[in-house]
Scaffold this motif. Structure first.
Motif, PDB file in Angstrom:
ATOM      1  N   PRO A  51      18.083  46.446  50.306  1.00 57.35           N
ATOM      2  CA  PRO A  51      19.107  46.166  49.282  1.00 57.35           C
ATOM      3  C   PRO A  51      20.488  46.695  49.639  1.00 57.35           C
ATOM      4  O   PRO A  51      21.489  46.231  49.090  1.00 57.35           O
ATOM      5  CB  PRO A  51      18.567  46.886  48.037  1.00 57.35           C
ATOM      6  N   LEU A  52      20.546  47.641  50.577  1.00 53.17           N
ATOM      7  CA  LEU A  52      21.825  48.260  50.946  1.00 53.17           C
ATOM      8  C   LEU A  52      22.799  47.260  51.554  1.00 53.17           C
ATOM      9  O   LEU A  52      24.010  47.479  51.533  1.00 53.17           O
ATOM     10  CB  LEU A  52      21.579  49.413  51.923  1.00 53.17           C
ATOM     11  N   LYS A  53      22.282  46.137  52.055  1.00 57.22           N
ATOM     12  CA  LYS A  53      23.198  45.155  52.641  1.00 57.22           C
ATOM     13  C   LYS A  53      24.171  44.585  51.608  1.00 57.22           C
ATOM     14  O   LYS A  53      25.213  44.040  51.954  1.00 57.22           O
ATOM     15  CB  LYS A  53      22.433  44.032  53.329  1.00 57.22           C
ATOM     16  N   GLY A  54      23.852  44.769  50.339  1.00 58.89           N
ATOM     17  CA  GLY A  54      24.770  44.352  49.285  1.00 58.89           C
ATOM     18  C   GLY A  54      26.112  45.056  49.374  1.00 58.89           C
ATOM     19  O   GLY A  54      27.118  44.551  48.894  1.00 58.89           O
ATOM     20  N   ILE A  55      26.129  46.230  50.019  1.00 61.83           N
ATOM     21  CA  ILE A  55      27.367  47.000  50.154  1.00 61.83           C
ATOM     22  C   ILE A  55      28.385  46.283  51.041  1.00 61.83           C
ATOM     23  O   ILE A  55      29.567  46.589  51.025  1.00 61.83           O
ATOM     24  CB  ILE A  55      27.062  48.411  50.706  1.00 61.83           C
ATOM     25  N   LEU A  56      27.913  45.294  51.810  1.00 64.13           N
ATOM     26  CA  LEU A  56      28.803  44.533  52.694  1.00 64.13           C
ATOM     27  C   LEU A  56      29.530  43.399  51.969  1.00 64.13           C
ATOM     28  O   LEU A  56      30.395  42.753  52.539  1.00 64.13           O
ATOM     29  CB  LEU A  56      27.995  43.938  53.850  1.00 64.13           C
ATOM     30  N   TYR A  57      29.170  43.153  50.731  1.00 65.27           N
ATOM     31  CA  TYR A  57      29.638  41.971  50.019  1.00 65.27           C
ATOM     32  C   TYR A  57      31.130  41.962  49.682  1.00 65.27           C
ATOM     33  O   TYR A  57      31.753  40.916  49.548  1.00 65.27           O
ATOM     34  CB  TYR A  57      28.845  41.803  48.710  1.00 65.27           C
ATOM     35  N   GLY A  58      31.716  43.139  49.534  1.00 63.87           N
ATOM     36  CA  GLY A  58      33.073  43.227  49.003  1.00 63.87           C
ATOM     37  C   GLY A  58      34.120  42.376  49.690  1.00 63.87           C
ATOM     38  O   GLY A  58      35.013  41.833  49.039  1.00 63.87           O
ATOM     39  N   VAL A  59      34.022  42.233  51.006  1.00 57.27           N
ATOM     40  CA  VAL A  59      35.022  41.446  51.751  1.00 57.27           C
ATOM     41  C   VAL A  59      35.054  40.004  51.271  1.00 57.27           C
ATOM     42  O   VAL A  59      36.128  39.393  51.169  1.00 57.27           O
ATOM     43  CB  VAL A  59      34.736  41.518  53.266  1.00 57.27           C
ATOM     44  N   TRP A  60      33.895  39.450  50.970  1.00 55.30           N
ATOM     45  CA  TRP A  60      33.822  38.057  50.518  1.00 55.30           C
ATOM     46  C   TRP A  60      34.402  37.868  49.115  1.00 55.30           C
ATOM     47  O   TRP A  60      34.613  36.736  48.680  1.00 55.30           O
ATOM     48  CB  TRP A  60      32.373  37.578  50.513  1.00 55.30           C
ATOM     49  N   LEU A  61      34.647  38.940  48.412  1.00 58.24           N
ATOM     50  CA  LEU A  61      35.074  38.857  47.014  1.00 58.24           C
ATOM     51  C   LEU A  61      36.568  39.077  46.811  1.00 58.24           C
ATOM     52  O   LEU A  61      37.075  38.906  45.705  1.00 58.24           O
ATOM     53  CB  LEU A  61      34.298  39.893  46.185  1.00 58.24           C
ATOM     54  N   ILE A  62      37.266  39.454  47.862  1.00 58.15           N
ATOM     55  CA  ILE A  62      38.678  39.825  47.720  1.00 58.15           C
ATOM     56  C   ILE A  62      39.543  38.728  47.086  1.00 58.15           C
ATOM     57  O   ILE A  62      40.317  39.015  46.158  1.00 58.15           O
ATOM     58  CB  ILE A  62      39.264  40.274  49.075  1.00 58.15           C
ATOM     59  N   PRO A  63      39.464  37.463  47.519  1.00 54.13           N
ATOM     60  CA  PRO A  63      40.341  36.456  46.906  1.00 54.13           C
ATOM     61  C   PRO A  63      40.122  36.272  45.407  1.00 54.13           C
ATOM     62  O   PRO A  63      41.053  35.886  44.698  1.00 54.13           O
ATOM     63  CB  PRO A  63      39.972  35.167  47.665  1.00 54.13           C
ATOM     64  N   ALA A  64      38.911  36.548  44.935  1.00 54.90           N
ATOM     65  CA  ALA A  64      38.609  36.390  43.512  1.00 54.90           C
ATOM     66  C   ALA A  64      39.413  37.353  42.655  1.00 54.90           C
ATOM     67  O   ALA A  64      39.623  37.116  41.462  1.00 54.90           O
ATOM     68  CB  ALA A  64      37.113  36.607  43.268  1.00 54.90           C
ATOM     69  N   VAL A  65      39.876  38.453  43.262  1.00 54.81           N
ATOM     70  CA  VAL A  65      40.677  39.444  42.537  1.00 54.81           C
ATOM     71  C   VAL A  65      42.140  39.405  42.982  1.00 54.81           C
ATOM     72  O   VAL A  65      43.053  39.474  42.158  1.00 54.81           O
ATOM     73  CB  VAL A  65      40.107  40.860  42.756  1.00 54.81           C
ATOM     74  N   LEU A  66      42.363  39.274  44.273  1.00 60.13           N
ATOM     75  CA  LEU A  66      43.720  39.308  44.807  1.00 60.13           C
ATOM     76  C   LEU A  66      44.575  38.162  44.274  1.00 60.13           C
ATOM     77  O   LEU A  66      45.742  38.368  43.907  1.00 60.13           O
ATOM     78  CB  LEU A  66      43.675  39.265  46.340  1.00 60.13           C
ATOM     79  N   ALA A  67      44.028  36.961  44.235  1.00 60.38           N
ATOM     80  CA  ALA A  67      44.809  35.811  43.757  1.00 60.38           C
ATOM     81  C   ALA A  67      45.253  35.979  42.304  1.00 60.38           C
ATOM     82  O   ALA A  67      46.433  35.766  41.996  1.00 60.38           O
ATOM     83  CB  ALA A  67      44.020  34.519  43.951  1.00 60.38           C
ATOM     84  N   PRO A  68      44.364  36.359  41.373  1.00 54.27           N
ATOM     85  CA  PRO A  68      44.841  36.586  39.997  1.00 54.27           C
ATOM     86  C   PRO A  68      45.851  37.713  39.886  1.00 54.27           C
ATOM     87  O   PRO A  68      46.767  37.642  39.055  1.00 54.27           O
ATOM     88  CB  PRO A  68      43.553  36.934  39.233  1.00 54.27           C
ATOM     89  N   LEU A  69      45.711  38.750  40.712  1.00 53.25           N
ATOM     90  CA  LEU A  69      46.673  39.847  40.659  1.00 53.25           C
ATOM     91  C   LEU A  69      48.069  39.391  41.065  1.00 53.25           C
ATOM     92  O   LEU A  69      49.067  39.866  40.520  1.00 53.25           O
ATOM     93  CB  LEU A  69      46.225  40.985  41.586  1.00 53.25           C
ATOM     94  N   ILE A  70      48.131  38.471  42.024  1.00 52.34           N
ATOM     95  CA  ILE A  70      49.427  38.002  42.518  1.00 52.34           C
ATOM     96  C   ILE A  70      49.970  36.841  41.695  1.00 52.34           C
ATOM     97  O   ILE A  70      51.093  36.877  41.191  1.00 52.34           O
ATOM     98  CB  ILE A  70      49.320  37.582  43.999  1.00 52.34           C
ATOM     99  N   VAL A  71      49.163  35.803  41.552  1.00 56.98           N
ATOM    100  CA  VAL A  71      49.635  34.548  40.952  1.00 56.98           C
ATOM    101  C   VAL A  71      49.617  34.594  39.428  1.00 56.98           C
ATOM    102  O   VAL A  71      50.487  34.012  38.773  1.00 56.98           O
ATOM    103  CB  VAL A  71      48.787  33.367  41.485  1.00 56.98           C
ATOM    104  N   ARG A  72      48.614  35.237  38.866  1.00 60.07           N
ATOM    105  CA  ARG A  72      48.514  35.399  37.422  1.00 60.07           C
ATOM    106  C   ARG A  72      48.506  34.077  36.672  1.00 60.07           C
ATOM    107  O   ARG A  72      49.235  33.889  35.684  1.00 60.07           O
ATOM    108  CB  ARG A  72      49.616  36.330  36.909  1.00 60.07           C
ATOM    109  N   ARG A  73      47.677  33.161  37.168  1.00 61.27           N
ATOM    110  CA  ARG A  73      47.486  31.874  36.516  1.00 61.27           C
ATOM    111  C   ARG A  73      45.997  31.686  36.255  1.00 61.27           C
ATOM    112  O   ARG A  73      45.156  32.142  37.040  1.00 61.27           O
ATOM    113  CB  ARG A  73      47.994  30.725  37.403  1.00 61.27           C
ATOM    114  N   VAL A  74      45.682  31.003  35.181  1.00 57.31           N
ATOM    115  CA  VAL A  74      44.291  30.727  34.845  1.00 57.31           C
ATOM    116  C   VAL A  74      43.645  29.923  35.976  1.00 57.31           C
ATOM    117  O   VAL A  74      44.158  28.884  36.388  1.00 57.31           O
ATOM    118  CB  VAL A  74      44.191  29.933  33.525  1.00 57.31           C
ATOM    119  N   GLY A  75      42.535  30.413  36.503  1.00 59.63           N
ATOM    120  CA  GLY A  75      41.812  29.714  37.556  1.00 59.63           C
ATOM    121  C   GLY A  75      42.207  30.095  38.964  1.00 59.63           C
ATOM    122  O   GLY A  75      41.649  29.552  39.921  1.00 59.63           O
TER     123      GLY A  75
END
Length: 200
Positions: A51-75
């Motif tokens: 299950p520890l391989k889940g710790i590697l997941y974060g890199v794949w998730l960055i755009p899901a947070v970075l884009a809303p932080l920058i663009v601040r548009r729905v979707g």
């Protein structure tokens, strides 16, 4: 820092918003493609606690947070994450078309805390929650699609928990740090984030 509200509510998408999300998506699509090899390469090294391989997941998730932080548009998170996943598919992915489905789920998960704040809150807590929920959405799909027979408590729950932790730290806090690092360069001046320098 407190989870302070944005200066203004999100409005219609502008051309610069679309282009920015597209550029982020292409860049991270290449990163995703490369990270696929890291995941496959490190999986045997983590066999002592699968299950520890889940710790590697974060890199794949960055755009899901970075884009809303920058663009601040729905979707913004869904759009950027899905396009990035599609780019990684075109470059070659061992998981095939399923990476696009996961990209959509990751984007939706990452978007939820921003939506809960009506796209007016972009602080550290919201970013960390976005990363954690993106990890939850992605690995929930994993355990259903890829590990349906795995033990719930021995594998599924810790796998999801490790991915959520990775998402909160790498995608959530990491994206927040990226935004802060970009502020002095002026590249965010056309976005609300660039007009909140004193707040971040």
């Amino acid at each position: 820092m407190p989870d302070s509200p944005a200066l203004a509510a999100p409005g219609r998408w502008r051309t610069v918003d679309i282009l920015t999300c597209a550029v982020l998506a292409v860049a991270f699509g290449v990163v995703f493609w490369a990270w696929n090899f890291v995941w496959v390469g490190l999986e045997p090294a983590l066999a002592f606690l699968p299950p520890l391989k889940g710790i590697l997941y974060g890199v794949w998730l960055i755009p899901a947070v970075l884009a809303p932080l920058i663009v601040r548009r729905v979707g913004a998170g869904v759009f950027t994450e899905a396009i990035a996943a599609s780019i990684s598919l075109l470059l070659g992915s061992v998981w095939g078309i399923f990476v696009v489905y996961q990209g959509l789920l990751q984007g939706l998960g990452g978007e939820l805390p921003f939506a809960a704040g009506r796209y007016r809150r972009f602080g550290t807590a919201t970013a960390a929650a976005g990363g954690a929920l993106a990890g939850f959405a992605a690995t929930l799909y994993d355990v259903i699609a890829y590990y349906p027979t795995a033990d719930l408590w021995a594998y599924k729950v810790p796998y999801i928990a490790f991915a959520m932790l990775s998402g909160a730290i790498i995608a959530g806090l990491g994206s927040k740090a990226l935004v802060k690092a970009m502020l002095p360069t002026g590249v965010l001046d056309r976005f609300p984030a660039g007009r909140e320098r004193a707040r971040i």
